[in-house]
Design a protein around this motif. Structure first.
Motif, PDB file in Angstrom:
ATOM      1  N   GLY A 349      -0.998  -7.050  -1.174  1.00  0.00           N
ATOM      2  CA  GLY A 349      -0.264  -6.569  -0.015  1.00  0.00           C
ATOM      3  C   GLY A 349      -1.173  -5.799   0.906  1.00  0.00           C
ATOM      4  O   GLY A 349      -2.381  -5.765   0.723  1.00  0.00           O
ATOM      5  N   PHE A 350      -0.573  -5.216   1.905  1.00  0.00           N
ATOM      6  CA  PHE A 350      -1.342  -4.453   2.880  1.00  0.00           C
ATOM      7  C   PHE A 350      -0.789  -3.055   2.977  1.00  0.00           C
ATOM      8  O   PHE A 350       0.353  -2.788   2.615  1.00  0.00           O
ATOM      9  CB  PHE A 350      -1.269  -5.125   4.255  1.00  0.00           C
ATOM     10  N   LYS A 351      -1.635  -2.193   3.494  1.00  0.00           N
ATOM     11  CA  LYS A 351      -1.159  -0.847   3.775  1.00  0.00           C
ATOM     12  C   LYS A 351      -0.710  -0.788   5.220  1.00  0.00           C
ATOM     13  O   LYS A 351      -1.423  -1.266   6.096  1.00  0.00           O
ATOM     14  CB  LYS A 351      -2.299   0.154   3.570  1.00  0.00           C
ATOM     15  N   TYR A 352       0.456  -0.239   5.437  1.00  0.00           N
ATOM     16  CA  TYR A 352       0.882   0.025   6.798  1.00  0.00           C
ATOM     17  C   TYR A 352       0.996   1.535   6.862  1.00  0.00           C
ATOM     18  O   TYR A 352       2.029   2.106   6.539  1.00  0.00           O
ATOM     19  CB  TYR A 352       2.218  -0.652   7.083  1.00  0.00           C
ATOM     20  N   GLY A 353      -0.086   2.174   7.226  1.00  0.00           N
ATOM     21  CA  GLY A 353      -0.125   3.619   7.142  1.00  0.00           C
ATOM     22  C   GLY A 353       0.112   4.022   5.709  1.00  0.00           C
ATOM     23  O   GLY A 353      -0.485   3.465   4.791  1.00  0.00           O
ATOM     24  N   ALA A 354       1.036   4.928   5.510  1.00  0.00           N
ATOM     25  CA  ALA A 354       1.315   5.374   4.164  1.00  0.00           C
ATOM     26  C   ALA A 354       2.257   4.419   3.438  1.00  0.00           C
ATOM     27  O   ALA A 354       2.518   4.583   2.258  1.00  0.00           O
ATOM     28  CB  ALA A 354       1.909   6.779   4.210  1.00  0.00           C
ATOM     29  N   SER A 355       2.797   3.442   4.164  1.00  0.00           N
ATOM     30  CA  SER A 355       3.723   2.516   3.517  1.00  0.00           C
ATOM     31  C   SER A 355       2.958   1.341   2.935  1.00  0.00           C
ATOM     32  O   SER A 355       1.943   0.926   3.465  1.00  0.00           O
ATOM     33  CB  SER A 355       4.733   1.966   4.530  1.00  0.00           C
ATOM     34  N   TYR A 356       3.464   0.798   1.839  1.00  0.00           N
ATOM     35  CA  TYR A 356       2.862  -0.388   1.250  1.00  0.00           C
ATOM     36  C   TYR A 356       3.707  -1.598   1.602  1.00  0.00           C
ATOM     37  O   TYR A 356       4.925  -1.577   1.469  1.00  0.00           O
ATOM     38  CB  TYR A 356       2.786  -0.268  -0.270  1.00  0.00           C
ATOM     39  N   VAL A 357       3.056  -2.625   2.044  1.00  0.00           N
ATOM     40  CA  VAL A 357       3.786  -3.819   2.412  1.00  0.00           C
ATOM     41  C   VAL A 357       3.297  -4.984   1.557  1.00  0.00           C
ATOM     42  O   VAL A 357       2.235  -5.531   1.804  1.00  0.00           O
ATOM     43  CB  VAL A 357       3.576  -4.164   3.903  1.00  0.00           C
TER      44      VAL A 357
ATOM     45  N   LYS B  72      -2.587   2.706  15.428  1.00  0.00           N
ATOM     46  CA  LYS B  72      -3.324   3.460  14.411  1.00  0.00           C
ATOM     47  C   LYS B  72      -3.013   2.957  13.014  1.00  0.00           C
ATOM     48  O   LYS B  72      -3.875   2.838  12.161  1.00  0.00           O
ATOM     49  CB  LYS B  72      -2.923   4.942  14.482  1.00  0.00           C
ATOM     50  N   VAL B  73      -1.756   2.716  12.812  1.00  0.00           N
ATOM     51  CA  VAL B  73      -1.285   2.392  11.485  1.00  0.00           C
ATOM     52  C   VAL B  73      -1.986   1.141  10.968  1.00  0.00           C
ATOM     53  O   VAL B  73      -2.210   0.964   9.780  1.00  0.00           O
ATOM     54  CB  VAL B  73       0.249   2.244  11.533  1.00  0.00           C
ATOM     55  N   ILE B  74      -2.368   0.285  11.898  1.00  0.00           N
ATOM     56  CA  ILE B  74      -3.004  -0.952  11.502  1.00  0.00           C
ATOM     57  C   ILE B  74      -4.514  -0.806  11.490  1.00  0.00           C
ATOM     58  O   ILE B  74      -5.188  -1.231  10.565  1.00  0.00           O
ATOM     59  CB  ILE B  74      -2.548  -2.082  12.435  1.00  0.00           C
ATOM     60  N   VAL B  75      -5.018  -0.162  12.499  1.00  0.00           N
ATOM     61  CA  VAL B  75      -6.474  -0.040  12.599  1.00  0.00           C
ATOM     62  C   VAL B  75      -7.011   0.905  11.537  1.00  0.00           C
ATOM     63  O   VAL B  75      -8.017   0.638  10.896  1.00  0.00           O
ATOM     64  CB  VAL B  75      -6.867   0.469  13.997  1.00  0.00           C
ATOM     65  N   GLY B  76      -6.340   2.009  11.384  1.00  0.00           N
ATOM     66  CA  GLY B  76      -6.803   2.970  10.386  1.00  0.00           C
ATOM     67  C   GLY B  76      -5.638   3.431   9.555  1.00  0.00           C
ATOM     68  O   GLY B  76      -5.036   4.460   9.832  1.00  0.00           O
ATOM     69  N   PRO B  77      -5.292   2.660   8.539  1.00  0.00           N
ATOM     70  CA  PRO B  77      -4.076   2.996   7.785  1.00  0.00           C
ATOM     71  C   PRO B  77      -4.144   4.369   7.131  1.00  0.00           C
ATOM     72  O   PRO B  77      -3.127   4.902   6.720  1.00  0.00           O
ATOM     73  CB  PRO B  77      -4.004   1.911   6.717  1.00  0.00           C
ATOM     74  N   ASN B  78      -5.318   4.957   7.058  1.00  0.00           N
ATOM     75  CA  ASN B  78      -5.402   6.273   6.446  1.00  0.00           C
ATOM     76  C   ASN B  78      -5.404   7.398   7.476  1.00  0.00           C
ATOM     77  O   ASN B  78      -5.483   8.559   7.126  1.00  0.00           O
ATOM     78  CB  ASN B  78      -6.673   6.379   5.604  1.00  0.00           C
ATOM     79  N   ASP B  79      -5.356   7.044   8.737  1.00  0.00           N
ATOM     80  CA  ASP B  79      -5.390   8.069   9.771  1.00  0.00           C
ATOM     81  C   ASP B  79      -4.062   8.829   9.834  1.00  0.00           C
ATOM     82  O   ASP B  79      -3.032   8.332   9.409  1.00  0.00           O
ATOM     83  CB  ASP B  79      -5.696   7.439  11.134  1.00  0.00           C
ATOM     84  N   ALA B 113       0.787  13.790   9.331  1.00  0.00           N
ATOM     85  CA  ALA B 113       0.843  13.039   8.082  1.00  0.00           C
ATOM     86  C   ALA B 113       0.326  11.637   8.354  1.00  0.00           C
ATOM     87  O   ALA B 113       0.229  11.224   9.506  1.00  0.00           O
ATOM     88  CB  ALA B 113       2.285  12.966   7.559  1.00  0.00           C
ATOM     89  N   THR B 114       0.013  10.946   7.289  1.00  0.00           N
ATOM     90  CA  THR B 114      -0.406   9.565   7.442  1.00  0.00           C
ATOM     91  C   THR B 114       0.732   8.797   8.114  1.00  0.00           C
ATOM     92  O   THR B 114       1.894   8.984   7.759  1.00  0.00           O
ATOM     93  CB  THR B 114      -0.684   8.940   6.064  1.00  0.00           C
ATOM     94  N   VAL B 115       0.385   7.983   9.064  1.00  0.00           N
ATOM     95  CA  VAL B 115       1.432   7.239   9.752  1.00  0.00           C
ATOM     96  C   VAL B 115       2.106   6.326   8.748  1.00  0.00           C
ATOM     97  O   VAL B 115       1.447   5.735   7.909  1.00  0.00           O
ATOM     98  CB  VAL B 115       0.843   6.328  10.843  1.00  0.00           C
ATOM     99  N   ASP B 116       3.368   6.180   8.833  1.00  0.00           N
ATOM    100  CA  ASP B 116       4.028   5.182   8.003  1.00  0.00           C
ATOM    101  C   ASP B 116       5.199   4.578   8.755  1.00  0.00           C
ATOM    102  O   ASP B 116       5.556   5.019   9.851  1.00  0.00           O
ATOM    103  CB  ASP B 116       4.441   5.744   6.644  1.00  0.00           C
ATOM    104  N   ALA B 117       5.762   3.568   8.166  1.00  0.00           N
ATOM    105  CA  ALA B 117       6.798   2.822   8.860  1.00  0.00           C
ATOM    106  C   ALA B 117       7.982   3.695   9.274  1.00  0.00           C
ATOM    107  O   ALA B 117       8.398   3.659  10.432  1.00  0.00           O
ATOM    108  CB  ALA B 117       7.233   1.649   8.003  1.00  0.00           C
TER     109      ALA B 117
END
Lengths: 830, 651
Positions: A349-357, B72-79, B113-117
């Motif tokens: 899967g991929f990371k979408y920010g802190a979410s896991y997809v 950001k969430v895609i380019v740098g998922p840890n940002d 915080a880390t960006v998330d969905a």
């Protein structure tokens, strides 16, 4: 174009093992650790076998099944060869390794060859070699035949029938290479002084023999070994892939749309460095290994095992609190590895920010695309930005089997190449469903031969970084004035010096002379070998043929590899004067590194980590951080002067430019002028990208000019450097208040002073404080440039900031020679 | 994919000569959006893009923040990102941990915080609701009724929020968005200005930079020198570039509100140098330069492995270990040596049986070492050079052929902090190269573990082109191919077109030429990346991915092409078909085939029309496929189908 096809070759190595081959020789090896010349001793046999082993190693490296070899020894005590079996004679010739694709075992066997007690006849061996090879190739008539003869020429040869042998070899198109130990060689040059008569005769015979051959060559072993390290390019024929070049919509407007059938092939393809494997020493274990060791007679063996890679996965069932990626690469230690899981159990899967997809089917559907090259438009060649090219370059040819397609492409190419030439923007999809790539195509016309296009990848919008950079030419002050003269801008003299330097360093006439006696440009990409690739290959080959690198170190790289490492001598000579001129006028100075101190605060500079990775090596030379605080802009020598608290006079002198050494102070004004400068445009100055500015510490100081107060507090908290901290902060304050724009930091400096005074009082640095305050007053009021304003602010603080008096001091167990009254008077006096 | 991705990668992880980009991945980037909520920001006006929709500066700011988060969430998922509002009377809920005690009038909408969905979705919902109900934002974040929050307080709040939320080693930035150029006009101006200055220093001290985005309108032009130049100016503390806080004011944007997002996009990735090396112009004549990647291939994110625990997913960490298969022992890093492959385990009968037990191994006399240490290998790779860039000389600009390319270029810019005087020297060099039409040739080793390469130094003049693309002054380093990397042409001759055909072609070429400018990177967002990201986003939001809404902008503009040049192209095709040279029958040199093997297109077409394609022989079908650049793989049935399809589409 490759003259020979690779592979499909049998090479016979005929090795002389007569007793004379056991003679020892001294071989120079690369210099020892202290530059001393080192030699090692080996027999002529060992020496010449290096050539055989390197040749075979290359076959192993290339790994072609159709690249085979066999080894025949002559001068062996026994006899074992097919000619002898059949017809008798041909004694002391032994087929040592039958023809096959070589492997590591082949090399090991060759290493085991020892000189014998009997002499052998090279011509006998040659005939056996021809016969053995011929028999093996009965059904492989098209294979290439090569024979390599290794000898010292010290043993007698029967030369009666040699013409017949030459005839036979020529009819079989055999290539013969004779590698002679200590044969005379013009190229090296080498001439053996006390050559035996028999060797002289043999040598001259070998030369005659080779000259009668269609493909024959005699060479000195040392020279041959040297030539083996010459870089050789592995010719790779580009495979052509068919695709379609389209202009317009072929689906719905086919009558207008254009389709040209084309073939693409790589023009540039980065040749990879040779592959390496990892090895480690196997620790001997009990059991079967011991048995084996016995078989090897003694236990004096070291086994190096080739290592395989294995990837293991671990998860953390905890609350996922551990940060990803921070696990230190602690070798083999299993600290916090977590729980091991099998790869099969995992979901991709991929990371979408802190979410896991997680991905359904492990991958997202790809963009549906149709194979082909589509032209999106054309533009003028002059508008092409060469630096935007992103990768390897491809040929685009018309279908070689179709005149129609060739004419069509030719028309396109020539139309593009016509005056005011144009380039095409082309989107390329390799196969159906593949990722589209944007690129540019340009026309190539080879007069009277062929017209074709070349394609190179260009950036997508996502690939471009618009980083802002300050103008190098336009420096503008705060008030909008353009600065004409500034240490950042070259002076007329400097530009003139640079122009002379560039002219002198011109390579356009620095190469070899061509047929017409005109010098060609120096440096040609087509002749520039990848030094790392060839050096690494040489190293790996070398390691494969010696048992110990400590005693047999790698010979130096072939000079061909480093021929472009220095500018040509001609140019250097021509540029000597202009270079000196440049050095003098530009006066570039390396800024010495500051002592890096670890910060104790929580916010660690991001740069640190970054730079550790990026600049491992530069760290020592470069200041780890940088500061715009004016002080740090000055050459270190001056800074050091200013840092010395006992010489305030010098400081003033330097500041006003009174320093006699003009060159020294040349960079001086920039620190001041810089603050005035702004670059033009709608921009405003602002704290820029820096994650954290530099503390701006002068050498030897523990308090920086940037955050003096913070630095001071930290140092006081450490406890053991109080005196130094007090002293430094005092110096820093004095420096800052005399800087331009000091008024911006007035409040900060006052804060520093309050803190400093408090610490001085509590930590018994009372004298230091009193001395400082007196100096400060002097600096502000008596010296130039001074800062009267600041002193007034200090006075505004009143008695609280004045000299520490006896009574105050005694409360903290200290002493002072200042009376209360004087403390009041001091702060109020005008 | 193509070998491009692989060319730098050897079989083993650590041996990889990494793309420059990879070094940067370790650093996290933190952006705190700091948005003004004053009445002027709330003020509603007609949205210029949509009819009957009201919008406000605040709305646009939120929208930009949301877009940047999505990116950001895609380019740098840890940002990490966060949103702080100021000049609002909304109070922080007392329980929120981060910035719980920040200054009055400021409000943490999203802690760092880390960006998330869910976070992005929350913003999207807010924006959707605000579009329905334009007054929503002012209800949710009511502006302060009286006065404004002192900017000093705003900076202090930023500092606290950063301190609580941002990791130590991150690159920390505050994106300050406001339309008020004079926040404190009153009598307390001086005091507030000073406090703003000092708090900004504190912020900088904590490693945080402020990148202002000032909104300027016609009615209310933004004049930075009213307040901000005084606040921002004095902190002329360096940037990482070393050179010049004050001369290098790169990160300030005064913009119309519509351009807020695009301005922010410029700043989305913090400017970071790839390396800093010395540029040796001659012996003892050295300056410092820094290298930047202005063109860097951006790929879709790496996939990772996850483990399903039932109630939640956890990421799996991978570790690569080196194992001796025969003895089943691990090897520590320090014990590992390097050498050439020994090939597979020997299979020949006559090899000693001992080898069977040995596995793949090499036996040498005791305590002998036939392999290299890592350091030795590195010294071969670097040829014993230290990282540097060394000028070899100058050549005419046209000596740099388009085709001498293997990889993207690197941009270098002088670094005054390693060598004082670098800038003037570099500027003089640049000027001279431009004036004389010269490029430089240089030998470069950018990092310790890389191998030396030759570069062309292409001078770049400072200019702004028609598209507003600003090209900074500097030098592009173009990596040159080695002799080893160049391949010869597999085809050497071909038929040529008549001048008539050439001229006719030129006619339609000119019609479909862009009038100005060259290749426009901005017009071509990477469709693969966009397609992937759209799906990733949909999956993260648990929405259905709408394939129909996806548009591949790299596709040629067919309508335009046909409208402008359709007729000319058709005429050209007609002439081509009647061209004599084009209709020569190819003589297949050295072809061993019988003449009757080849069947022409017309014959195949007629076979197809009567459904008799399968009567053709496989080699005939293959020849046809080859001539049409179709694959020749598969069974006969596949070939028949492929040929049939082609004929149908090319009626």
């Amino acid at each position: 174009m490759p003259a020979e096809r690779a592979g499909f070759t049998v090479t016979m190595f005929l090795v002389d093992v007569s007793p004379s081959m056991g003679k020892l020789r001294e071989v120079e090896v690369p210099n020892g650790p202290n530059g001393e010349t080192m030699t090692i001793e080996m027999t002529n046999l060992e020496y010449s076998l290096q050539f055989v082993k390197l040749k075979i190693q290359e076959m192993i490296f290339n790994g072609r099944k159709t690249d085979q070899c066999g080894v025949i020894l002559f001068g062996t005590d026994d006899t074992d060869n097919i000619v002898n079996e059949k017809n008798g004679g041909y004694e002391h010739v032994t087929e040592y390794i039958p023809i096959a694709q070589p492997d590591a075992g082949t090399l090991a066997k060759i290493s085991a060859i020892q000189p014998s007690e009997t002499t052998g006849d090279a011509i006998d061996a040659l005939i056996v070699g021809i016969e053995t090879q011929h028999q093996y190739l009965t059904r492989k008539a098209t294979w290439t035949r090569k024979i390599v003869l290794i000898t010292d020429g010290e043993s007698p040869i029967e030369i009666e029938d040699w013409e017949a042998t030459v005839k036979k070899m020529n009819s079989l198109e055999i290539g013969l290479t004779i590698v002679g130990i200590d044969f005379d060689e013009e190229e090296l040059p080498f001439h053996e002084e006390d050559k035996s008569d028999i060797k002289r005769m043999n040598e001259s015979f070998y030369h005659t023999l080779a000259s009668k051959m269609d493909r024959g060559v005699v060479g000195n072993a040392e020279f041959a070994l040297q030539e083996l390290s010459r870089p050789e390019i592995r010719q790779v024929k580009s495979t052509m892939t068919g695709t379609i070049l389209r202009i317009g919509d072929v689906e719905s407007r086919a009558e207008e749309a254009i389709e040209i059938y084309v073939k693409t092939a790589k023009y540039t393809a980065k040749a990879p460095l040779p592959k390496m494997k990892r090895f480690s020493r196997r620790i001997k274990m009990s059991g079967e290994d011991d048995e084996r060791m016995e078989v090897d007679e003694d236990e004096d063996k070291t086994v190096w095992a080739q290592l395989a890679r294995r990837t293991e996965f671990y998860i953390d069932r905890g609350d996922g609190a551990t940060e990803d990626g921070v696990s230190e690469a602690g070798d083999a230690e299993d600290e916090s590895k977590g729980e091991k899981v099998e790869k099969e159990e995992l979901i991709r899967g991929f990371k979408y920010g802190a979410s896991y997809v997680p991905c359904p089917d492990n991958v997202f559907p790809h963009l549906p695309t149709v194979k082909g090259m589509e032209i999106c438009g054309f533009f003028k060649a002059e508008n092409f930005k060469r630096w935007q090219e992103m990768g390897e370059v491809y040929y685009v040819f018309a279908d070689p089997d179709s005149p129609m397609q060739q004419v069509a492409l030719s028309a396109l190419v020539r139309a593009m190449a016509a005056k005011q030439s144009k380039l095409a923007i082309a989107r390329w999809v390799r196969t159906n469903g593949a990722d589209p790539k944007m690129g540019v195509m340009w026309p190539m016309v080879v007069e009277d031969q062929i017209d074709y296009l070349m394609w190179v990848r260009m950036p997508f919008a996502d690939d471009i970084r618009n980083f802002p950079f300050a103008s190098l030419e336009k420096l503008v002050t705060k008030t909008g004035e353009v600065v004409k003269s500034h240490p950042y801008l070259p002076t007329e003299d400097q530009v003139a010096a640079m122009e002379q330097f560039v002219d002198a360093m011109d390579l356009m006439d620095a190469g070899e002379k061509n047929e017409d006696g005109v010098r060609e440009p120096w440096f040609d990409v087509r002749l520039s070998y990848n030094p790392a690739l060839h050096r690494l290959k040489q190293a790996l080959f070398h390691a494969a043929i010696v048992d110990d690198l400590a005693t047999h170190p790698l010979p130096p790289p072939h000079p061909e590899l480093t021929k472009y490492f220095e500018p040509p001598r001609r140019v250097l000579k021509r540029a000597r004067e202009p270079t000196e001129q440049c050095k003098a006028t530009f006066n570039v100075r390396e800024i010495p590194a500051k002592v890096a101190r670890t910060r104790k605060d929580n916010h660690v500079r991001a740069r640190d980590e970054d730079e550790d990775i990026l600049l491992l090596d530069k760290m020592a030379k470069r200041p780890p951080t940088s500061s715009q605080m004016p002080a740090s802009q000055r050459p270190a020598s001056q800074r050091a002067v200013q840092a010395s608290p006992s010489r305030p006079k010098d400081k003033g002198k330097a500041r006003t430019g009174g320093d006699s050494s003009a060159s020294e102070s040349e960079t001086e004004p920039e620190s001041d002028a810089e603050d005035l400068l702004l670059s033009k445009g709608p921009h405003l100055p602002t704290p820029t990208q820096s994650p954290e500015p530099d503390p701006g510490r002068a050498p030897g100081r523990i308090i920086g000019n940037t955050y003096p107060l913070e630095d001071f507090r930290q140092n006081i908290a450490r406890g053991d450097v109080v005196t130094k901290a007090v002293e430094d902060l005092a110096e820093v304050i004095k420096e800052i208040v005399t800087k331009p724009f000091a008024s911006r930091r007035t409040e900060e400096m006052l804060q520093c002073m309050r803190t400093l005074r408090k610490v001085a009082l509590e930590e018994d640095e009372i004298d230091a404080w009193n001395a400082f305050l007196r100096q400060l007053r002097h600096v502000c009021l008596e010296e130039r440039p001074g800062n009267k304003d600041f002193w007034e602010h200090v006075q505004g603080e009143g008695r609280e900031i004045s000299l520490i008096s006896k009574s105050e001091a005694s409360k903290f167990g200290g002493a002072s020679d200042v009376t209360d009254a004087y403390a009041v008077q001091f702060i109020n006096q005008q | 994919m193509t070998s491009y991705e692989d060319w730098n990668k050897l079989d083993d992880d650590e041996d990889v000569e990494l793309e420059y980009l990879d070094y940067l991945e370790g650093n996290k980037d933190v952006i705190l959006f700091c948005i003004d909520c004053s009445p002027s920001m709330h003020k509603l006006y007609e949205d210029p893009r949509y009819e009957d929709v009201q919008t406000s500066h605040l709305f646009t700011a939120f929208e930009a923040a949301m877009q940047i988060q999505k990116k950001k969430v895609i380019v740098g998922p840890n940002d990490l990102v966060g949103i702080l509002l100021f000049n609002t009377s909304r109070q922080c809920e007392p329980t929120t941990g981060q910035g719980a005690e920040i200054k009055k009038g400021t409000y943490v909408y999203q802690p760092i915080a880390t960006v998330d969905a869910p976070k992005v979705q929350e913003l999207m919902r807010l924006l959707d609701a605000a579009r329905e109900n334009p007054g929503l934002l002012s209800q949710k974040f009511p502006p302060l009724t009286e006065g404004r929050v002192p900017m000093g307080d705003v900076f202090t709040s930023c500092n606290w929020v950063m301190r609580d939320g941002a990791p130590k080693t991150a690159v920390k930035r505050v994106f300050l968005i406001t339309d008020e150029d004079d926040p404190h006009p009153g009598p307390a101006r001086e005091r507030l200005l000073t406090s703003a200055k000092t708090t900004l220093v504190d912020l900088l001290q904590a490693g945080v930079t402020v990148e202002p985005f000032f909104i300027s309108t016609e009615d209310k032009p933004f004049e930075p020198n009213k307040f901000y130049s005084a606040v921002l100016l004095p902190i002329s503390i360096t940037d990482d570039d070393g050179s010049d806080g004050t001369v290098l004011p790169e990160s300030i944007s005064i913009t119309r509100v519509e351009e807020l997002l695009s301005q922010m996009r410029f700043h989305e990735v913090p400017k970071r140098a790839l390396f800093s090396v010395r540029l040796e112009l001659a012996k003892d004549f050295t300056i410092g330069v820094k290298g930047y990647g202005l063109v860097t291939k951006r790929e879709r994110g790496k996939y990772e492995y996850f483990y399903d625990l039932g109630d939640r997913m956890v990421p799996a960490k991978s570790r690569t270990i080196k194992v001796d298969d025969a003895s089943h022992t691990y090897a520590g890093k320090s014990e590992i040596l390097f050498g050439m492959t020994l090939g597979g385990a020997p299979a020949d009968e006559d090899k000693e049986d001992a080898e069977e037990i040995l596995g793949v191994a090499r036996v040498v006399p005791a305590n002998k070492r036939p392999f290299y240490t890592r350091d030795e290998i590195n010294s071969f790779k670097t040829m014993g050079l230290e990282p540097m860039l060394k000028l070899l000389g100058f050549k005419d600009t046209d000596e740099l052929a388009y085709e001498d390319n293997v990889n993207h270029s690197i941009f270098i810019y002088p670094d005054e902090m390693t060598y004082s005087g670098s800038r003037r020297t570099f500027t003089a060099l640049l000027r001279t190269m431009l004036k004389k039409g010269k490029i430089g040739i240089a030998l470069g080793l950018m990092r310790r573990n890389m191998s030396p390469m030759f570069y062309a130094m292409l001078p770049q003049e400072e200019n702004t082109d028609e598209n507003g693309w600003e090209e900074p002054a500097g030098i592009h380093l173009i990596p040159l191919p080695f002799a080893d990397d160049i391949r010869t042409a597999p085809v050497e001759t071909a038929h040529r077109a008549s001048s008539k055909l050439q001229m006719m072609a030129r006619a339609w070429i000119d019609k479909i030429s862009v009038r100005r400018g060259g290749y426009p990177p901005d017009s071509y967002p990477n469709p693969t990346l966009a397609y992937h990201n759209a799906q990733l986003e949909a999956a993260a939001f648990r929405e259905e991915f709408d394939e129909g809404s996806f548009e591949d902008l790299t596709k040629p503009k067919h309508d335009m092409i046909h409208e402008r040049a359709g007729q000319l192209m058709q005429a050209w095709k007609g002439t081509l078909l009647g061209d004599e040279t084009a209709n020569t029958v190819p003589t297949k040199a050295g072809s061993k085939r019988k003449a009757d093997v080849t069947v022409d297109e017309a014959e195949i077409r007629s076979k197809h029309e009567v459904g008799m394609l399968d009567k053709l022989r496989v080699d005939q079908l293959k020849d046809f496929c080859k001539s049409k650049s179709l694959p020749v793989s598969g069974k006969k049935a596949d070939l028949v189908e492929r040929v049939g399809e082609w004929l149908d589409t090319h009626a």
